[in-house]
Design a protein around this motif. Sequence first.
Motif, PDB file in Angstrom:
ATOM      1  N   GLY A 241       0.791  -1.217   0.000  1.00  0.00           N
ATOM      2  CA  GLY A 241       0.000   0.000   0.000  1.00  0.00           C
ATOM      3  C   GLY A 241       0.825   1.269   0.000  1.00  0.00           C
ATOM      4  O   GLY A 241       0.260   2.368  -0.083  1.00  0.00           O
ATOM      5  N   LEU A 242       2.169   1.150   0.075  1.00  0.00           N
ATOM      6  CA  LEU A 242       3.014   2.340   0.105  1.00  0.00           C
ATOM      7  C   LEU A 242       4.148   2.271  -0.905  1.00  0.00           C
ATOM      8  O   LEU A 242       4.273   3.150  -1.753  1.00  0.00           O
ATOM      9  CB  LEU A 242       3.590   2.549   1.508  1.00  0.00           C
ATOM     10  N   THR A 243       4.987   1.254  -0.840  1.00  0.00           N
ATOM     11  CA  THR A 243       6.190   1.206  -1.659  1.00  0.00           C
ATOM     12  C   THR A 243       5.972   0.429  -2.957  1.00  0.00           C
ATOM     13  O   THR A 243       4.987  -0.278  -3.136  1.00  0.00           O
ATOM     14  CB  THR A 243       7.341   0.558  -0.872  1.00  0.00           C
ATOM     15  N   ASN A 244       6.942   0.592  -3.858  1.00  0.00           N
ATOM     16  CA  ASN A 244       6.995  -0.124  -5.142  1.00  0.00           C
ATOM     17  C   ASN A 244       5.923   0.315  -6.131  1.00  0.00           C
ATOM     18  O   ASN A 244       5.618  -0.417  -7.068  1.00  0.00           O
ATOM     19  CB  ASN A 244       6.914  -1.643  -4.942  1.00  0.00           C
ATOM     20  N   GLY A 245       5.348   1.483  -5.941  1.00  0.00           N
ATOM     21  CA  GLY A 245       4.407   2.032  -6.914  1.00  0.00           C
ATOM     22  C   GLY A 245       2.961   1.724  -6.600  1.00  0.00           C
ATOM     23  O   GLY A 245       2.583   0.570  -6.453  1.00  0.00           O
ATOM     24  N   GLN A 246       2.154   2.779  -6.477  1.00  0.00           N
ATOM     25  CA  GLN A 246       0.730   2.642  -6.207  1.00  0.00           C
ATOM     26  C   GLN A 246      -0.032   3.648  -7.070  1.00  0.00           C
ATOM     27  O   GLN A 246       0.319   4.828  -7.090  1.00  0.00           O
ATOM     28  CB  GLN A 246       0.410   2.915  -4.731  1.00  0.00           C
ATOM     29  N   VAL A 247      -1.024   3.195  -7.793  1.00  0.00           N
ATOM     30  CA  VAL A 247      -1.842   4.091  -8.606  1.00  0.00           C
ATOM     31  C   VAL A 247      -3.033   4.578  -7.779  1.00  0.00           C
ATOM     32  O   VAL A 247      -3.738   3.773  -7.165  1.00  0.00           O
ATOM     33  CB  VAL A 247      -2.344   3.394  -9.883  1.00  0.00           C
ATOM     34  N   THR A 248      -3.251   5.877  -7.782  1.00  0.00           N
ATOM     35  CA  THR A 248      -4.356   6.457  -7.034  1.00  0.00           C
ATOM     36  C   THR A 248      -5.138   7.412  -7.926  1.00  0.00           C
ATOM     37  O   THR A 248      -4.550   8.241  -8.610  1.00  0.00           O
ATOM     38  CB  THR A 248      -3.836   7.235  -5.809  1.00  0.00           C
ATOM     39  N   ILE A 249      -6.451   7.290  -7.936  1.00  0.00           N
ATOM     40  CA  ILE A 249      -7.317   8.249  -8.623  1.00  0.00           C
ATOM     41  C   ILE A 249      -8.346   8.754  -7.619  1.00  0.00           C
ATOM     42  O   ILE A 249      -8.672   8.081  -6.645  1.00  0.00           O
ATOM     43  CB  ILE A 249      -8.029   7.630  -9.845  1.00  0.00           C
ATOM     44  N   GLY A 250      -8.840   9.942  -7.854  1.00  0.00           N
ATOM     45  CA  GLY A 250      -9.831  10.463  -6.919  1.00  0.00           C
ATOM     46  C   GLY A 250     -10.253  11.862  -7.277  1.00  0.00           C
ATOM     47  O   GLY A 250      -9.999  12.350  -8.380  1.00  0.00           O
ATOM     48  N   GLY A 251     -10.901  12.520  -6.328  1.00  0.00           N
ATOM     49  CA  GLY A 251     -11.398  13.854  -6.585  1.00  0.00           C
ATOM     50  C   GLY A 251     -11.786  14.554  -5.312  1.00  0.00           C
ATOM     51  O   GLY A 251     -11.840  13.960  -4.241  1.00  0.00           O
ATOM     52  N   ALA A 252     -12.032  15.839  -5.440  1.00  0.00           N
ATOM     53  CA  ALA A 252     -12.466  16.647  -4.314  1.00  0.00           C
ATOM     54  C   ALA A 252     -13.353  17.769  -4.822  1.00  0.00           C
ATOM     55  O   ALA A 252     -13.211  18.231  -5.954  1.00  0.00           O
ATOM     56  CB  ALA A 252     -11.271  17.223  -3.573  1.00  0.00           C
TER      57      ALA A 252
END
Length: 263
Positions: A241-252
């Motif tokens: 959940g932290l290292t080696n690359g994580q893709v995150t999408i979202g909005g505000a």
Amino acid sequence: MKTTFTFIFAQLLFLTALAQMGPNYINKSQKPNFLDSTITDTDLKFDIIGAAGLFDGLNGESDKSLGKGSTGVSFYKEGRLQGNLIFSLQNNSTIDFTGDKSNGGSLLLPGNGGHSFQFDLRSVFKPGNKWGYNTSFIAASVDWRQDAVTYKATPLSLKAQLTRFLFNHEGPKSTISATADLGLSYRGFKGDASTEDDFKQKIFGTTKTGFWGGELNVDLWFNDTHFFFALPVIGGAKIKGLTNGQVTIGGAISGKLFKDIIN
């Protein structure tokens, strides 16, 4: 064209509902036009803003600690810079790591609920230039629990990036703009939890409290709604959940509480 745009916008809303709110950007509809080279010298302007978070896709449930009830000041200088000072004085939320296997998400996206402070600054090197810089800092307060033992923690997030301004379109009823950022990224934590080696080992599998890496961000603003895509590649001991690359999408979604109250 209108049908295509409506379809794309609906898809973005759907993706936003499945993802976590990004803690690093809160914007408003009246943004400075960074790409207008005719703007030479303007006053620094301020607005009081409020922020509302959306859905936490990492944990699969609504998370009240992610921006709900935050407030602060947005400042901007036409054609040059825009920034935010955002804070929250809510009660600390509690994260129970007992049996969890993706604990790194609490550092990757620390949120700005509970007691927290957030500072963002985006600017161009000179008016009309498509290149600039983006910086962001978040310090939050949260209670971490593992096997009925609880410690206070202060997750930290820091970014220092080079920015490319892709486009900015201002119409009579809407404003659309997009940017891309690439640069250094840091995640870590302080507080009582950072001094307890056994506690850290159980949660993260390491006693380290700081992690460096790089991060790519692509951001799209449509009036008061902001969508983002992030690809942080954080190094160090392997933490799911932290290292080696994580893709995150979202909005505000943000809005001004008092228009031009300080101007």
